[in-house]
Structures are given as structure tokens and as C-alpha cells.
Design a protein around this motif. Structure first.
Motif, PDB file in Angstrom:
ATOM      1  N   THR A  98       0.837  -1.207   0.000  1.00 42.98           N
ATOM      2  CA  THR A  98       0.000   0.000   0.000  1.00 42.98           C
ATOM      3  C   THR A  98       0.869   1.253   0.000  1.00 42.98           C
ATOM      4  O   THR A  98       0.614   2.214  -0.738  1.00 42.98           O
ATOM      5  CB  THR A  98      -0.921   0.006   1.234  1.00 42.98           C
ATOM      6  OG1 THR A  98      -1.746  -1.161   1.190  1.00 42.98           O
ATOM      7  CG2 THR A  98      -1.802   1.256   1.243  1.00 42.98           C
ATOM      8  N   LYS A  99       1.911   1.230   0.836  1.00 41.58           N
ATOM      9  CA  LYS A  99       2.800   2.387   0.938  1.00 41.58           C
ATOM     10  C   LYS A  99       3.533   2.634  -0.379  1.00 41.58           C
ATOM     11  O   LYS A  99       3.647   3.771  -0.837  1.00 41.58           O
ATOM     12  CB  LYS A  99       3.816   2.162   2.068  1.00 41.58           C
ATOM     13  CG  LYS A  99       4.684   3.374   2.372  1.00 41.58           C
ATOM     14  CD  LYS A  99       5.644   3.097   3.523  1.00 41.58           C
ATOM     15  CE  LYS A  99       4.891   2.997   4.822  1.00 41.58           C
ATOM     16  NZ  LYS A  99       5.839   2.870   5.986  1.00 41.58           N
ATOM     17  N   LEU A 100       4.023   1.554  -1.005  1.00 41.40           N
ATOM     18  CA  LEU A 100       4.718   1.690  -2.288  1.00 41.40           C
ATOM     19  C   LEU A 100       3.774   2.211  -3.373  1.00 41.40           C
ATOM     20  O   LEU A 100       4.169   3.001  -4.235  1.00 41.40           O
ATOM     21  CB  LEU A 100       5.310   0.345  -2.712  1.00 41.40           C
ATOM     22  CG  LEU A 100       6.510  -0.158  -1.896  1.00 41.40           C
ATOM     23  CD1 LEU A 100       6.882  -1.580  -2.326  1.00 41.40           C
ATOM     24  CD2 LEU A 100       7.709   0.771  -2.072  1.00 41.40           C
ATOM     25  N   GLY A 101       2.501   1.764  -3.308  1.00 37.28           N
ATOM     26  CA  GLY A 101       1.505   2.258  -4.264  1.00 37.28           C
ATOM     27  C   GLY A 101       1.279   3.746  -4.103  1.00 37.28           C
ATOM     28  O   GLY A 101       1.151   4.489  -5.096  1.00 37.28           O
ATOM     29  N   THR A 102       1.233   4.191  -2.859  1.00 35.82           N
ATOM     30  CA  THR A 102       1.060   5.627  -2.588  1.00 35.82           C
ATOM     31  C   THR A 102       2.254   6.415  -3.100  1.00 35.82           C
ATOM     32  O   THR A 102       2.103   7.468  -3.735  1.00 35.82           O
ATOM     33  CB  THR A 102       0.894   5.864  -1.070  1.00 35.82           C
ATOM     34  OG1 THR A 102      -0.217   5.107  -0.604  1.00 35.82           O
ATOM     35  CG2 THR A 102       0.671   7.339  -0.775  1.00 35.82           C
ATOM     36  N   TRP A 103       3.465   5.919  -2.817  1.00 39.03           N
ATOM     37  CA  TRP A 103       4.669   6.602  -3.302  1.00 39.03           C
ATOM     38  C   TRP A 103       4.681   6.670  -4.825  1.00 39.03           C
ATOM     39  O   TRP A 103       5.035   7.688  -5.412  1.00 39.03           O
ATOM     40  CB  TRP A 103       5.917   5.856  -2.818  1.00 39.03           C
ATOM     41  CG  TRP A 103       6.179   6.009  -1.347  1.00 39.03           C
ATOM     42  CD1 TRP A 103       5.570   6.858  -0.485  1.00 39.03           C
ATOM     43  CD2 TRP A 103       7.122   5.265  -0.570  1.00 39.03           C
ATOM     44  NE1 TRP A 103       6.050   6.697   0.777  1.00 39.03           N
ATOM     45  CE2 TRP A 103       7.006   5.734   0.770  1.00 39.03           C
ATOM     46  CE3 TRP A 103       8.032   4.255  -0.857  1.00 39.03           C
ATOM     47  CZ2 TRP A 103       7.791   5.227   1.796  1.00 39.03           C
ATOM     48  CZ3 TRP A 103       8.809   3.745   0.168  1.00 39.03           C
ATOM     49  CH2 TRP A 103       8.692   4.229   1.482  1.00 39.03           C
ATOM     50  N   ARG A 104       4.283   5.575  -5.455  1.00 45.18           N
ATOM     51  CA  ARG A 104       4.276   5.553  -6.926  1.00 45.18           C
ATOM     52  C   ARG A 104       3.305   6.586  -7.474  1.00 45.18           C
ATOM     53  O   ARG A 104       3.609   7.296  -8.432  1.00 45.18           O
ATOM     54  CB  ARG A 104       3.884   4.152  -7.404  1.00 45.18           C
ATOM     55  CG  ARG A 104       3.869   4.004  -8.906  1.00 45.18           C
ATOM     56  CD  ARG A 104       3.541   2.580  -9.308  1.00 45.18           C
ATOM     57  NE  ARG A 104       3.533   2.413 -10.745  1.00 45.18           N
ATOM     58  CZ  ARG A 104       3.281   1.283 -11.375  1.00 45.18           C
ATOM     59  NH1 ARG A 104       3.021   0.188 -10.645  1.00 45.18           N
ATOM     60  NH2 ARG A 104       3.297   1.208 -12.685  1.00 45.18           N
ATOM     61  N   GLY A 105       2.134   6.671  -6.836  1.00 50.46           N
ATOM     62  CA  GLY A 105       1.154   7.673  -7.264  1.00 50.46           C
ATOM     63  C   GLY A 105       1.679   9.080  -7.094  1.00 50.46           C
ATOM     64  O   GLY A 105       1.477   9.952  -7.965  1.00 50.46           O
TER      65      GLY A 105
ATOM     66  N   VAL B 166       4.063  14.065  -9.542  1.00 49.45           N
ATOM     67  CA  VAL B 166       5.149  15.035  -9.677  1.00 49.45           C
ATOM     68  C   VAL B 166       5.651  15.071 -11.113  1.00 49.45           C
ATOM     69  O   VAL B 166       5.881  16.159 -11.685  1.00 49.45           O
ATOM     70  CB  VAL B 166       6.311  14.677  -8.712  1.00 49.45           C
ATOM     71  CG1 VAL B 166       7.543  15.519  -9.011  1.00 49.45           C
ATOM     72  CG2 VAL B 166       5.883  14.872  -7.260  1.00 49.45           C
ATOM     73  N   ILE B 167       5.821  13.890 -11.736  1.00 40.23           N
ATOM     74  CA  ILE B 167       6.299  13.823 -13.124  1.00 40.23           C
ATOM     75  C   ILE B 167       5.314  14.529 -14.067  1.00 40.23           C
ATOM     76  O   ILE B 167       5.717  15.291 -14.963  1.00 40.23           O
ATOM     77  CB  ILE B 167       6.499  12.358 -13.549  1.00 40.23           C
ATOM     78  CG1 ILE B 167       7.678  11.743 -12.786  1.00 40.23           C
ATOM     79  CG2 ILE B 167       6.719  12.253 -15.060  1.00 40.23           C
ATOM     80  CD1 ILE B 167       7.847  10.259 -13.013  1.00 40.23           C
ATOM     81  N   ASN B 168       4.011  14.290 -13.867  1.00 36.44           N
ATOM     82  CA  ASN B 168       2.993  14.933 -14.706  1.00 36.44           C
ATOM     83  C   ASN B 168       3.039  16.446 -14.569  1.00 36.44           C
ATOM     84  O   ASN B 168       2.884  17.180 -15.550  1.00 36.44           O
ATOM     85  CB  ASN B 168       1.597  14.409 -14.338  1.00 36.44           C
ATOM     86  CG  ASN B 168       1.418  12.956 -14.752  1.00 36.44           C
ATOM     87  OD1 ASN B 168       2.079  12.474 -15.669  1.00 36.44           O
ATOM     88  ND2 ASN B 168       0.508  12.249 -14.078  1.00 36.44           N
ATOM     89  N   THR B 169       3.228  16.915 -13.336  1.00 33.26           N
ATOM     90  CA  THR B 169       3.311  18.354 -13.083  1.00 33.26           C
ATOM     91  C   THR B 169       4.515  18.970 -13.788  1.00 33.26           C
ATOM     92  O   THR B 169       4.432  20.032 -14.414  1.00 33.26           O
ATOM     93  CB  THR B 169       3.393  18.632 -11.570  1.00 33.26           C
ATOM     94  OG1 THR B 169       2.248  18.072 -10.936  1.00 33.26           O
ATOM     95  CG2 THR B 169       3.466  20.122 -11.297  1.00 33.26           C
TER      96      THR B 169
END
Length: 412
Positions: free
Chosen positions: A377-384, A389-392
Motif C-alpha cells: 500500500t505504501k509503495l503504491g502511494t509513493w508511486r502515485g 510530480v512527473i505529470n506536473t
């Protein structure tokens, strides 16, 4: 009729046969010695002509004990003699013959492990490097471990344990051979205080090879499972393990002999100091029989209990709760928090004004399914967050490029 191969220089194998047989028959008188040496040399030549390398190996090893025990033979000469003998494996015509030759050499080398053990070990590793067959290499490595432990020269083999993972890929072992390997390595490490963690690691690798389907075989792992638990409890710098999830350990829960050992593991991994103190009061003799020191266990359980508080108190632990849980005085609370910090069990700050510890993260004593799910769950949150950030950044870059293009048109 004997066929003699004429050579300008004597074959190294024949020279070794001549030298060792002269040593073996030196006390029998010149005539007898000459007769026996000639007989053995002729026999060796016949083996060479007929490519009977296994028989030649057996013949050359006949006098190995005498060579080792003879004070006139230097260690350098011994190494040269066995280099020639070991080199015969390169002439084998099949993997089976190579293995049989390796078995003969190993059997002779490990016969007297306390006599020149370091040299014997060196000979085995020289043999290992000459072998082509993967299983032969595994066989020789295992004999080297046996010799190292019996001859008390384990310091010479310990560096090779770092390569065990690559060895496993090379040897392609069956599960039973893997078990034998892991257990032998753990046994080689158990007497070295500096290698306690590595010994524990290989014991857990051994236990991990057993599954629920291995009901018949799993019984043989009971003693080692109990030993692994005791090693974990004894270790002052180990606070996390996966032993509770292993079937080989789980079988101890209802075992007549080891049930209390399993209960002790559960206390250290899932409960707090008060549970240990209650257990110790009822089973002090058992703990002593396993060499466990009560004061050391208390110290470890205090740290384990502090970790448990950190994971269950929503990141905010009152000093008073620490005092009561760890059964310490008020002025010892910060001392134990600092100990937990230095051992990297928790990451926190102490609010002395409000008498609370603010925890930002802590080590999990047990890393099972629940912990893996939380990590996922934590890794999924970090990935999101990273994707956001990349999209921004990409959106800002597009805007910036458009602005520069408009400015360029205006300049023209």
C-alpha cells in the motif's frame, strides 16, 4: 605382457608413485624395497596405458597416510604430490568416474582432520577447482566443510560463504542437498561469535526448505528449529525474524519437547515484558538449560516492548506508559528510548516538556502477510505521488516551451 610407454622424462604421476612407494617400503631393506617399488610403478604404468584413472588414483592414495605422517616430507612436497593426484580427475571419461575419483581423494584427505588441517583443506580446494561436474564440486565443498569443522580451521572456509547464492545456481541442487548445505554452513559458523548472525541466516534458510507437504521429513528439523529460536532469543542485536511463518517452526507449538521453546518465541515476537517475566517465573530451569541469561532476556524484551508500543500507540507514547511497560524508573525512560534509537528500532523525538515520545517509524518484529500488504500500500502511494510530480513537471515544461515559442515570434 606389460607395455611400458617410453618417455624422455618420467610422468609426474609415475614419479609420485615411485616417491611414495619408496617411503612406504624404506624400512623393509633395499632388495624388498626395490622389488615393491618396481611392482607398483609397473602397475601404475598399466593403469595409464589402459586409461584406468580411477584405479591409478586408488593406487597413488595407498601411501598417502605415510606421506602425511613422514617428517621428512615438507608441506610443499605434500602439496605437490596431491596436486598430481588431484589432477587425475581431469582425465576422467565420465561424470560418474570423476565423482568416484573425487570421493576416493576426499576420503583419504579427511581421514586425519587434526593433522595439518589447513594443508588438507587447501588440497580439497585445489581439487574443487579442477572439477568440471557441478555435483562433484558440491560434494568436495561439503567434505571441505566437514574437514574445516573437525580440524578447527573454519576461518579458512568462512569467506567462501558469501558466494553460496552463486554456488547454488551453479550446482543446481535438489532440496535435500540444499538442506544439507545450509545446515553444514550454519554448523561451521556457530562457534564463531562474530558470525552469529550468519549462522542464524543459514539456519533459517535450512528451515525454509520445509513446507507443509513435508510432514514426514519435517520431523527431522525439530531440533534445529528449537536451536534457531534459542539463537534468536540470545542474540542482543536481532529484533526481527520470520520464524513464526515457517512450518518447520510451527510444528513445535504442540510438540511435547519443544512447545515451551515455541511459546518463548511468540512472547519475544508478539508480546511484551510482562509476558516474558511470567514465563520465566514458571520456566527458569528451562531457560538456564538453553544457556539463556535472564538479565539479557529482560534487556532485549524491554527493547521489543518499546517497539511494540511504537507500533500500537498512534505514534505518541507517554513516558508513564513506557515506564510501566518496561518496568523501569522515571529517570530510565529516555535512556531506553535512546537505546532503541541507536539500534535503529525506532525513529522518534522526545518531547520532554509534555513527557511523550513522538514516533515517526519503527521496525516490525514480525514481517508477515500483514506487513507485506502494508508495504505494498505504501509503495503504491509513493508511486502515485511520483507520477503526480512527473505529470506536473511535464505540464510546466510544455507551458514553458509554448511561452518561449510565442516570445520568439514576437522578436521576429
Amino acid at each position: 605382457m606389460t607395455t611400458v610407454v617410453p618417455t624422455s622424462e618420467e610422468d609426474p604421476a609415475l614419479s609420485v608413485v615411485r616417491f611414495t612407494s619408496e617411503l612406504a617400503w624404506s624400512d623393509a631393506g633395499p632388495e624388498v624395497m626395490e622389488q615393491q617399488v618396481s611392482r607398483l610403478c609397473v602397475e601404475a604404468q598399466e593403469c595409464m596405458v589402459m586409461n584406468r584413472w580411477l584405479d591409478l588414483t586408488s593406487l597413488m592414495l595407498t601411501s598417502a597416510d605415510i606421506v602425511f605422517s613422514n617428517s621428512k616430507v615438507s608441506e610443499k612436497d605434500l602439496e605437490c604430490i596431491f596436486t598430481v593426484i588431484c589432477n587425475l580427475v581431469t582425465k576422467s571419461r565420465s561424470p560418474d568416474e570423476e565423482l568416484e575419483m573425487a570421493k576416493l581423494i576426499c576420503a583419504k584427505i579427511i581421514q586425519q582432520p587434526s593433522d595439518k588441517p589447513a594443508l588438507r583443506l587447501k588440497i580439497l580446494f585445489n581439487l574443487y577447482n579442477l572439477l568440471d561436474n557441478a555435483y562433484c564440486r558440491f560434494y568436495v565443498f561439503m567434505k571441505a566443510l566437514t574437514l574445516a569443522v573437525s580440524g578447527k580451521v573454519t576461518e579458512h572456509v568462512i569467506p567462501s560463504f558469501k558466494k553460496i547464492d552463486s554456488f547454488l545456481k551453479e550446482w543446481n541442487l535438489e532440496v535435500q542437498d540444499q538442506r544439507e548445505l545450509f545446515l553444514s554452513v550454519a554448523n561451521a559458523l556457530k562457534d564463531s561469535k562474530s558470525s552469529a548472525k550468519d549462522s542464524f541466516k543459514f539456519l533459517t534458510k535450512y528451515l525454509a526448505t520445509f513446507s507443509d507437504e513435508d510432514t514426514y521429513k519435517m520431523g527431522e528439523a525439530k531440533e534445529e528449529a528449537a536451536r534457531t529460536i534459542i539463537e534468536f532469543v540470545k542474540a542482543p542485536d536481532m529484533f526481527q525474524c520470520d520464524l513464526l511463518d515457517m512450518p518447520a517452526v510451527g510444528q513445535l507449538e504442540k510438540d511435547a519437547k519443544y512447545a515451551l521453546v515455541y511459546q518463548l518465541l511468540k512472547i519475544f515476537l508478539t508480546q511484551r515484558l510482562d509476558a516474558y517475566l511470567e514465563f520465566q517465573a514458571a520456566n527458569s530451569a528451562l531457560l538456564k538449560s538453553y544457556g539463556l541469561v535472564h538479565e539479557d532476556c529482560i534487556a532485549k524484551m524491554r527493547l521489543m516492548s518499546l517497539v511494540d508500543l511504537a507500533s500500537h500507540e498512534s505514534g505518541r507514547i507517554p513516558y508513564a506508559l513506557i515506564k510501566d511497560t518496561l518496568r523501569i524508573d522515571n529517570d530510565e525512560v529516555e535512556l531506553w528510548v535512546v537505546k532503541a534509537l541507536t539500534t535503529k528500532l525506532i525513529d522518534c523525538k522526545m518531547d520532554q516538556l509534555n513527557q511523550v515520545v513522538l514516533v515517526s517509524s519503527c521496525t516490525e518484529r514480525v514481517f508477515g502477510l500483514r506487513q507485506w500488504q502494508a508495504l505494498r500500500t505504501k509503495l503504491g502511494t509513493w508511486r502515485g505521488n511520483i507520477e503526480s510530480v512527473i505529470n506536473t513537471i511535464q505540464a510546466n515544461k510544455i507551458t514553458e516551451d509554448s511561452s518561449q515559442a510565442v516570445q520568439g515570434m514576437m522578436i521576429r
